[in-house]
Write a protein that holds these residues in place. Structure first.
Motif, PDB file in Angstrom:
ATOM      1  N   TYR B 171       9.441  76.387  46.029  1.00 38.17           N
ATOM      2  CA  TYR B 171      10.465  75.646  45.282  1.00 38.17           C
ATOM      3  C   TYR B 171      11.066  74.553  46.155  1.00 38.17           C
ATOM      4  O   TYR B 171      11.090  74.677  47.378  1.00 38.17           O
ATOM      5  N   ASN B 172      11.567  73.520  45.487  1.00 39.14           N
ATOM      6  CA  ASN B 172      12.373  72.522  46.183  1.00 39.14           C
ATOM      7  C   ASN B 172      13.804  73.045  46.077  1.00 39.14           C
ATOM      8  O   ASN B 172      14.418  72.972  45.018  1.00 39.14           O
ATOM      9  N   GLN B 173      14.308  73.628  47.154  1.00 35.77           N
ATOM     10  CA  GLN B 173      15.604  74.292  47.013  1.00 35.77           C
ATOM     11  C   GLN B 173      16.655  73.822  48.013  1.00 35.77           C
ATOM     12  O   GLN B 173      16.358  73.485  49.144  1.00 35.77           O
ATOM     13  N   ALA B 174      17.905  73.815  47.518  1.00 31.58           N
ATOM     14  CA  ALA B 174      19.031  73.329  48.313  1.00 31.58           C
ATOM     15  C   ALA B 174      20.044  74.456  48.511  1.00 31.58           C
ATOM     16  O   ALA B 174      20.075  75.410  47.731  1.00 31.58           O
ATOM     17  N   TYR B 175      20.894  74.302  49.542  1.00 34.65           N
ATOM     18  CA  TYR B 175      21.822  75.371  49.942  1.00 34.65           C
ATOM     19  C   TYR B 175      23.242  74.822  50.045  1.00 34.65           C
ATOM     20  O   TYR B 175      23.460  73.784  50.664  1.00 34.65           O
ATOM     21  N   PHE B 176      24.204  75.559  49.475  1.00 30.50           N
ATOM     22  CA  PHE B 176      25.608  75.129  49.524  1.00 30.50           C
ATOM     23  C   PHE B 176      26.448  76.168  50.258  1.00 30.50           C
ATOM     24  O   PHE B 176      26.395  77.358  49.943  1.00 30.50           O
ATOM     25  N   PHE B 177      27.238  75.702  51.226  1.00 34.81           N
ATOM     26  CA  PHE B 177      28.074  76.589  52.049  1.00 34.81           C
ATOM     27  C   PHE B 177      29.550  76.261  51.864  1.00 34.81           C
ATOM     28  O   PHE B 177      29.912  75.087  51.727  1.00 34.81           O
ATOM     29  N   ASN B 178      30.391  77.301  51.897  1.00 35.08           N
ATOM     30  CA  ASN B 178      31.832  77.036  51.813  1.00 35.08           C
ATOM     31  C   ASN B 178      32.440  76.867  53.210  1.00 35.08           C
ATOM     32  O   ASN B 178      31.733  76.967  54.218  1.00 35.08           O
ATOM     33  N   ALA B 190      14.889  71.753  39.022  1.00 33.89           N
ATOM     34  CA  ALA B 190      14.421  72.198  37.709  1.00 33.89           C
ATOM     35  C   ALA B 190      13.564  71.157  36.981  1.00 33.89           C
ATOM     36  O   ALA B 190      13.035  71.425  35.902  1.00 33.89           O
ATOM     37  N   HIS B 191      13.471  69.953  37.546  1.00 33.80           N
ATOM     38  CA  HIS B 191      12.610  68.905  36.959  1.00 33.80           C
ATOM     39  C   HIS B 191      11.835  68.276  38.105  1.00 33.80           C
ATOM     40  O   HIS B 191      12.431  67.643  38.979  1.00 33.80           O
ATOM     41  N   GLY B 204      12.398  75.267  38.881  1.00 36.38           N
ATOM     42  CA  GLY B 204      13.569  76.142  38.810  1.00 36.38           C
ATOM     43  C   GLY B 204      13.962  76.396  37.370  1.00 36.38           C
ATOM     44  O   GLY B 204      13.753  75.554  36.504  1.00 36.38           O
ATOM     45  N   THR B 205      14.523  77.558  37.115  1.00 35.46           N
ATOM     46  CA  THR B 205      14.872  77.904  35.730  1.00 35.46           C
ATOM     47  C   THR B 205      16.352  78.228  35.581  1.00 35.46           C
ATOM     48  O   THR B 205      16.775  78.818  34.597  1.00 35.46           O
ATOM     49  N   GLU B 206      17.135  77.829  36.566  1.00 37.12           N
ATOM     50  CA  GLU B 206      18.555  78.158  36.528  1.00 37.12           C
ATOM     51  C   GLU B 206      19.356  77.006  37.106  1.00 37.12           C
ATOM     52  O   GLU B 206      18.902  76.358  38.059  1.00 37.12           O
ATOM     53  N   LEU B 207      20.536  76.772  36.552  1.00 36.57           N
ATOM     54  CA  LEU B 207      21.426  75.770  37.152  1.00 36.57           C
ATOM     55  C   LEU B 207      22.583  76.498  37.818  1.00 36.57           C
ATOM     56  O   LEU B 207      23.037  77.517  37.316  1.00 36.57           O
ATOM     57  N   LYS B 208      23.056  75.970  38.928  1.00 36.58           N
ATOM     58  CA  LYS B 208      24.094  76.680  39.686  1.00 36.58           C
ATOM     59  C   LYS B 208      25.390  75.871  39.748  1.00 36.58           C
ATOM     60  O   LYS B 208      25.376  74.652  39.899  1.00 36.58           O
ATOM     61  N   LEU B 209      26.462  76.627  39.675  1.00 35.66           N
ATOM     62  CA  LEU B 209      27.797  76.057  39.738  1.00 35.66           C
ATOM     63  C   LEU B 209      28.544  76.824  40.817  1.00 35.66           C
ATOM     64  O   LEU B 209      28.440  78.044  40.888  1.00 35.66           O
ATOM     65  N   VAL B 210      29.262  76.112  41.682  1.00 39.72           N
ATOM     66  CA  VAL B 210      30.062  76.826  42.690  1.00 39.72           C
ATOM     67  C   VAL B 210      31.530  76.485  42.502  1.00 39.72           C
ATOM     68  O   VAL B 210      31.873  75.376  42.089  1.00 39.72           O
ATOM     69  N   GLU B 211      32.356  77.478  42.773  1.00 37.93           N
ATOM     70  CA  GLU B 211      33.784  77.254  42.605  1.00 37.93           C
ATOM     71  C   GLU B 211      34.417  77.063  43.979  1.00 37.93           C
ATOM     72  O   GLU B 211      34.313  77.937  44.833  1.00 37.93           O
ATOM     73  N   THR B 212      35.044  75.914  44.182  1.00 35.35           N
ATOM     74  CA  THR B 212      35.740  75.668  45.445  1.00 35.35           C
ATOM     75  C   THR B 212      37.241  75.686  45.140  1.00 35.35           C
ATOM     76  O   THR B 212      37.627  75.828  43.971  1.00 35.35           O
ATOM     77  N   ASP B 213      38.068  75.492  46.163  1.00 36.59           N
ATOM     78  CA  ASP B 213      39.504  75.536  45.870  1.00 36.59           C
ATOM     79  C   ASP B 213      40.031  74.205  45.336  1.00 36.59           C
ATOM     80  O   ASP B 213      41.202  74.078  45.038  1.00 36.59           O
ATOM     81  N   PHE B 214      39.171  73.194  45.205  1.00 38.47           N
ATOM     82  CA  PHE B 214      39.640  71.945  44.606  1.00 38.47           C
ATOM     83  C   PHE B 214      38.914  71.589  43.308  1.00 38.47           C
ATOM     84  O   PHE B 214      39.415  70.816  42.497  1.00 38.47           O
TER      85      PHE B 214
END
Lengths: 282, 352
Positions: B171-178, B190-191, B204-214
């Motif tokens: 997969y072409n995949q990315a990583y998000f860190f807090n 996904a495309h 990819g078959t999923e979309l991701k959302l992350v919750e930050t404090d802003f």
């Protein structure tokens, strides 16, 4: 096959056959496709009952013109009444004078709703010898699902009668934007700046705009959207119509080498689907 | 009978793993970090963001990669950034850990498009290489970006790379860190581009959302922004900002073709958009792109939807911009939904 396409870019017109014919381009129109802007012949489109009456006359007159000139012609949009509901509708007359394609506006502004218009619920695509034709009526051009639905139904040439003047970035966010993500041609008839659109790869300077280009432009002009659109506006200022050739072969070729449709991810879009509609907040 | 080549590969892998060990990377990053260099305090809903336009190169040394990432994070933090976005294929730069890879890729690229050797290389060799080196690249990514996020107290999108998952797909995949260095999301493109499909990359078959404090942040990768559905879905789930790392293999930059990505999606979905770009010559291809920060037209000074954008498309740049999430509330309400229309076409329209 190349199709000659014309969009009228002038003011609101009176329903006067002689005037309309006198403004038509000199070029022989035979087999072409011609579009007027949104409500091009309706001075007060939201005075619904009188607009409905005038709309009947518009269709009758353009049926005659289409038959006489042997072209596909759309007077833009009209107002119709069905089962006590009023709709804005894009209409297309065929060279035999028949009304062959009708498309109700699908998304309405607050002002339009308050005036009493109702939204349509379906899209229509018509197979013709020119290719598969469809409409994006008025502000539907700013709703990406409209372009997606007609594209998935096979639209190759889209008629977009709109009425927008002001920020050209907003104009690009409409029809131009839809053309790029769906790979069809579009005629955008607008009272201010009419445009013919195609996928970037098959238009001059990859701009997504098919336009008369007799001279070589520098990147300083063509690579800056506002400068480029100003240039096009100045170049066509004195003309009533914008015209260009649409090549379905070129369209097919770009769809083959850059197959956007193939990479649509239906599985992923279940979220946008029926079962989740109630969760969508507006 | 001993399989000598297999044994050599295994030994080399152990050597690389030793070189890339987490303790070594994180210790060195900490040693180099200045004391107390953190982003300035921010108001609850205002944030400074950094979009990187990064000149691509191959890294044969994990520490050299980690130090370069640190240099960029530090520069962004000094400019006030709370959120830093690295580009697509940022992590693919680590494929240079494999000795001779540059020559091998060049050899593949020089081969005739339709030749058997090229097809074979694309469909077999490249996936094999990725499966071999991928786990190590992921390990370096997790250590480097987790350490940097925690050290400098910033949110980081590490960018993406072509990496294998546990089931064996690529997969072409990315990583998000807090800000605490915790991996909050791993997102898969996904495309795909046709080229990626040819290389055996999975969708990819999923979309991701992350919750930050802003804000709630949606994650997408490059071509995902060519399709309005991605941004519509993320926005419907609450995304106010969408991050888009790109790496566009087009030698000649054209503003119009660039405009049909994130700029259009931001106008349709009324969110902020942050685009980072990988540029330059890389793996036998020329990449161009403009990093930028985008907003609905009404929220930008020139009413053009652009808050800030790189001046070049082949040079390294860093775009810094302030975003006020409360501004989104000023936008006029969208038109009334047309649920009957949607019911008639979603989702079956995609299966015609």
């Amino acid at each position: 096959m190349s199709i000659k396409a014309y969009v009228f870019k002038g003011r609101t017109l009176n329903l006067d056959k002689d005037l309309i014919l006198s403004l038509l381009p000199d070029t022989k129109l035979n087999t072409g496709l011609l579009l007027y802007p949104q409500d091009a012949f309706l001075q007060e489109p939201l005075l619904l009952d009188s607009a409905v009456d005038l709309s009947r006359e518009i269709v009758e007159l353009f049926s005659e013109i289409a038959f006489e000139l042997k072209i596909y012609i759309s007077p833009g949009s009209i107002i119709v009444k069905e089962d006590n509901h009023y709709y804005r509708e894009g209409v297309l007359l065929a060279p035999d004078g028949e009304l062959v394609l009708r498309q109700k506006q699908l998304f309405l502004t607050k002002e339009e709703r308050e005036a009493g218009l109702s939204p349509g619920e379906e899209v229509s695509v018509l197979a013709t010898e020119l290719g598969n034709l469809a409409f994006m009526v008025a502000q539907d051009a700013w709703y990406p699902e409209v372009g997606r639905f007609i594209s998935q139904e096979g639209a190759e040439i889209v008629l977009a009668p709109v009425n927008y003047s002001g920020n050209w970035w907003r104009q690009l966010a409409g029809v131009w934007n839809q053309v790029q993500q769906n790979q069809f041609f579009a005629l955008e008839a607008n009272k201010y700046l009419g445009l013919l659109h195609g996928p970037c790869e098959i238009t001059p300077y990859k701009s997504g705009i098919l336009a008369p280009m007799e001279e070589e432009l520098t990147a300083e002009i063509f690579n800056k959207p506002l400068v480029y659109l100003n240039y096009l506006l100045a170049k066509t200022e004195k003309e009533e119509f914008i015209s260009g050739e649409l090549s379905l072969e070129n369209l097919k070729a770009i769809k083959k080498t850059y197959p956007l449709k193939k990479f649509l991810n239906g599985k992923l879009y279940q979220m946008a689907g029926r079962e989740k509609l109630e969760e969508i907040k507006w | 009978m001993v399989d000598w080549n297999k044994l050599k590969s295994q030994l080399y892998y152990y050597y690389l793993r030793y070189q890339a060990r987490a303790g070594k990377i994180s210790r060195n990053l900490k040693r180099r970090a200045p004391q107390n260099l953190f982003p300035s305090e921010r108001e609850a809903r205002r944030v400074t963001v950094a979009a990187l336009q990064l000149k691509a190169r191959l890294y044969s040394d994990p520490l050299a990669f980690a130090f370069k990432m640190q240099e960029l994070v530090e520069k962004a933090v000094l400019a006030g950034a709370h959120l830093i976005v690295f580009p697509e294929n940022n992590l693919t730069q680590l494929i240079g850990l494999l000795p001779g890879i540059e020559e091998k890729i060049e050899e593949i690229n020089l081969a005739d498009f339709s030749s058997k050797s090229r097809k074979e290389a694309e469909t077999k060799l490249v996936p094999e290489l990725i499966k071999f080196i991928g786990p190590l690249i992921e390990q370096i990514t997790l250590t480097t970006f987790s350490t940097l996020a925690k050290l400098y107290r910033v949110y980081l999108l590490a960018g993406s790379g072509l990496l294998p998952d546990q089931a064996g797909g690529i997969y072409n995949q990315a990583y998000f860190f807090n800000e605490q260095g915790k991996l909050m999301a791993k997102v898969q493109k996904a495309h795909l581009l046709p080229l990626e499909k040819e290389l055996g990359v999975s969708t990819g078959t999923e979309l991701k959302l992350v919750e930050t404090d802003f804000a709630k942040i949606g994650l997408a990768i490059c071509m995902d922004a060519t399709y309005f559905e991605t941004f519509r879905i993320l926005n419907n789930r609450g995304a106010e900002i969408i991050l888009l790392p790109i790496a566009n293999p087009e030698a000649d930059f054209n503003y119009w073709t660039a405009l049909r990505g994130i700029w259009g999606r931001v106008q349709e979905s009324k969110v902020f958009g942050i685009k980072s770009a990988l540029v330059g010559e890389f793996l036998g291809m020329s990449f161009t792109g403009q990093a930028g920060v985008y907003a609905p037209l009404e929220l930008t000074e020139n009413r053009d939807g652009i808050i800030a954008e790189a001046k070049t498309w082949k040079q390294e740049e860093m775009i810094i911009a302030d975003i006020d999430l409360e501004e989104l509330k000023k936008l006029s309400p969208k038109a009334q939904p047309n649920k009957s229309l949607w019911r008639n076409y979603f989702p079956q329209i995609y299966y015609f």
